[in-house]
Design an enzyme around this catalytic site. Sequence first.
Site, PDB file in Angstrom:
ATOM      1  N   VAL A  37      12.202  14.339  28.143  1.00  0.00           N
ATOM      2  CA  VAL A  37      11.121  15.134  28.743  1.00  0.00           C
ATOM      3  C   VAL A  37       9.889  14.252  29.005  1.00  0.00           C
ATOM      4  CG1 VAL A  37      10.188  16.046  26.569  1.00  0.00           C
ATOM      5  CG2 VAL A  37      10.017  17.404  28.642  1.00  0.00           C
ATOM      6  N   ASP A  38       9.701  13.261  28.157  1.00  0.00           N
ATOM      7  CA  ASP A  38       8.583  12.328  28.324  1.00  0.00           C
ATOM      8  C   ASP A  38       8.696  11.609  29.679  1.00  0.00           C
ATOM      9  OD1 ASP A  38       6.374  10.807  27.668  1.00  0.00           O
ATOM     10  OD2 ASP A  38       7.383   9.568  26.165  1.00  0.00           O
ATOM     11  N   GLY A 132      15.987  16.172  20.956  1.00  0.00           N
ATOM     12  CA  GLY A 132      16.808  15.328  21.828  1.00  0.00           C
ATOM     13  C   GLY A 132      17.095  14.007  21.124  1.00  0.00           C
ATOM     14  N   TYR A 134      15.397  12.312  19.179  1.00  0.00           N
ATOM     15  CA  TYR A 134      14.949  12.230  17.786  1.00  0.00           C
ATOM     16  C   TYR A 134      15.835  13.005  16.798  1.00  0.00           C
ATOM     17  CZ  TYR A 134      10.634   9.643  18.869  1.00  0.00           C
ATOM     18  OH  TYR A 134       9.729   8.680  19.252  1.00  0.00           O
TER      19      TYR A 134
HETATM   20  N1  AR6 Z   1      12.181  19.887  30.708  1.00  0.00           N
HETATM   21  C1  AR6 Z   1      12.366  20.559  29.545  1.00  0.00           C
HETATM   22  N2  AR6 Z   1      13.046  20.073  28.501  1.00  0.00           N
HETATM   23  C2  AR6 Z   1      13.591  18.847  28.642  1.00  0.00           C
HETATM   24  C3  AR6 Z   1      13.434  18.068  29.816  1.00  0.00           C
HETATM   25  C4  AR6 Z   1      12.687  18.634  30.873  1.00  0.00           C
HETATM   26  N3  AR6 Z   1      12.483  17.990  32.029  1.00  0.00           N
HETATM   27  N4  AR6 Z   1      14.077  16.870  29.631  1.00  0.00           N
HETATM   28  C5  AR6 Z   1      14.613  16.918  28.396  1.00  0.00           C
HETATM   29  N5  AR6 Z   1      14.338  18.096  27.791  1.00  0.00           N
HETATM   30  P1  AR6 Z   1      13.620  14.461  24.113  1.00  0.00           P
HETATM   31  P2  AR6 Z   1      12.522  14.012  21.421  1.00  0.00           P
HETATM   32  C6  AR6 Z   1      14.662  18.581  26.451  1.00  0.00           C
HETATM   33  O1  AR6 Z   1      14.715  13.483  23.857  1.00  0.00           O
HETATM   34  O2  AR6 Z   1      13.797  14.407  20.790  1.00  0.00           O
HETATM   35  C7  AR6 Z   1      11.515  10.041  24.578  1.00  0.00           C
HETATM   36  O3  AR6 Z   1      12.098   8.832  24.974  1.00  0.00           O
HETATM   37  C8  AR6 Z   1      15.847  17.957  25.742  1.00  0.00           C
HETATM   38  O4  AR6 Z   1      17.061  18.546  26.180  1.00  0.00           O
HETATM   39  O5  AR6 Z   1      12.941  14.414  25.416  1.00  0.00           O
HETATM   40  O6  AR6 Z   1      11.247  14.573  20.866  1.00  0.00           O
HETATM   41  C9  AR6 Z   1      10.127   9.853  23.982  1.00  0.00           C
HETATM   42  O7  AR6 Z   1       9.427   8.793  24.588  1.00  0.00           O
HETATM   43  C10 AR6 Z   1      15.527  18.325  24.299  1.00  0.00           C
HETATM   44  O8  AR6 Z   1      15.917  19.674  24.039  1.00  0.00           O
HETATM   45  O9  AR6 Z   1      12.445  14.328  22.993  1.00  0.00           O
HETATM   46  C11 AR6 Z   1      10.424   9.579  22.542  1.00  0.00           C
HETATM   47  O10 AR6 Z   1      10.734   8.214  22.328  1.00  0.00           O
HETATM   48  C12 AR6 Z   1      13.998  18.267  24.247  1.00  0.00           C
HETATM   49  O11 AR6 Z   1      13.573  18.264  25.609  1.00  0.00           O
HETATM   50  C13 AR6 Z   1      11.668  10.397  22.267  1.00  0.00           C
HETATM   51  O12 AR6 Z   1      12.308  10.597  23.531  1.00  0.00           O
HETATM   52  C14 AR6 Z   1      13.431  17.048  23.551  1.00  0.00           C
HETATM   53  O13 AR6 Z   1      14.233  15.908  23.857  1.00  0.00           O
HETATM   54  C15 AR6 Z   1      11.279  11.777  21.753  1.00  0.00           C
HETATM   55  O14 AR6 Z   1      12.455  12.437  21.374  1.00  0.00           O
END
Ligand code: AR6
Length: 195
Positions: A37-38, A132, A134
């Site tokens: 998402v980042d 995700g 993490y």
């Molecule tokens: N819209 C909504 N949700 C989303 C989207 C989107 N566009 N893309 C992914 N998700 P994650 P974390 C969901 O991995 O676990 C990054 O590299 C995804 O399916 O994005 O907190 C950062 O820079 C999941 O349910 O975040 C950090 O290094 C949720 O968002 C690390 O990942 C979170 O997944 C953070 O890891």
Amino acid sequence: MIELLNRIHICVGDITQLTVDAIVNAANESLLGGGGVDGAIHRAAGPRLLEHNRTLGGCPTGLAKITPGFDLVAIGIKHIIHTVGPVWHGDASASLSNTHEDVLLASCYHQTLTLALEHEIKTLAFPAISTGVYGFPKERAAKIAFGHVYHFLTQHPFPQQVTFCCFSQEDAAVYHQVIESRNEWMTSRKRVQPF
Ligand code: AR6
């Protein structure tokens, strides 16, 4: 409970496409972008977000920082609240709120909601922070997310509405289940008459 639940929504989709005043980014401590998402938020907000975040000095896990929405302002997203969730190393058999990771994840929600309150943000959308890359267990994270948002909304007028933006139907089903079981629990508590 019902009245408060009108202030909480669940949707499936890309958080960068929502019509809300602010979205939450599940960032890392550098605040300089990443995957998931980042990455999506940095792409949608444009290079000015990275430029701005270089001046912020990062963000420790469990805390949050607010920035403008940059290119996202064009679709109505005025703010991005960046919070850094914990990497899950926890013991999934430990009771809820008892692991270090539970406390840090709860803090992400609390800090984000506090910033939303200070900025009188009306509509706010969260992704499922930490679930995700993490690796935080999804149901456990949804219980923490819903519990903290619900409690905060009982105390404060802002944000007026919170959306849990899930990236899949399966993830949304987890939230629906968590809210339903909490609702049943509240109803059953009301039936117990005090002495
Ligand atoms: N819209 C909504 N949700 C989303 C989207 C989107 N566009 N893309 C992914 N998700 P994650 P974390 C969901 O991995 O676990 C990054 O590299 C995804 O399916 O994005 O907190 C950062 O820079 C999941 O349910 O975040 C950090 O290094 C949720 O968002 C690390 O990942 C979170 O997944 C953070 O890891």
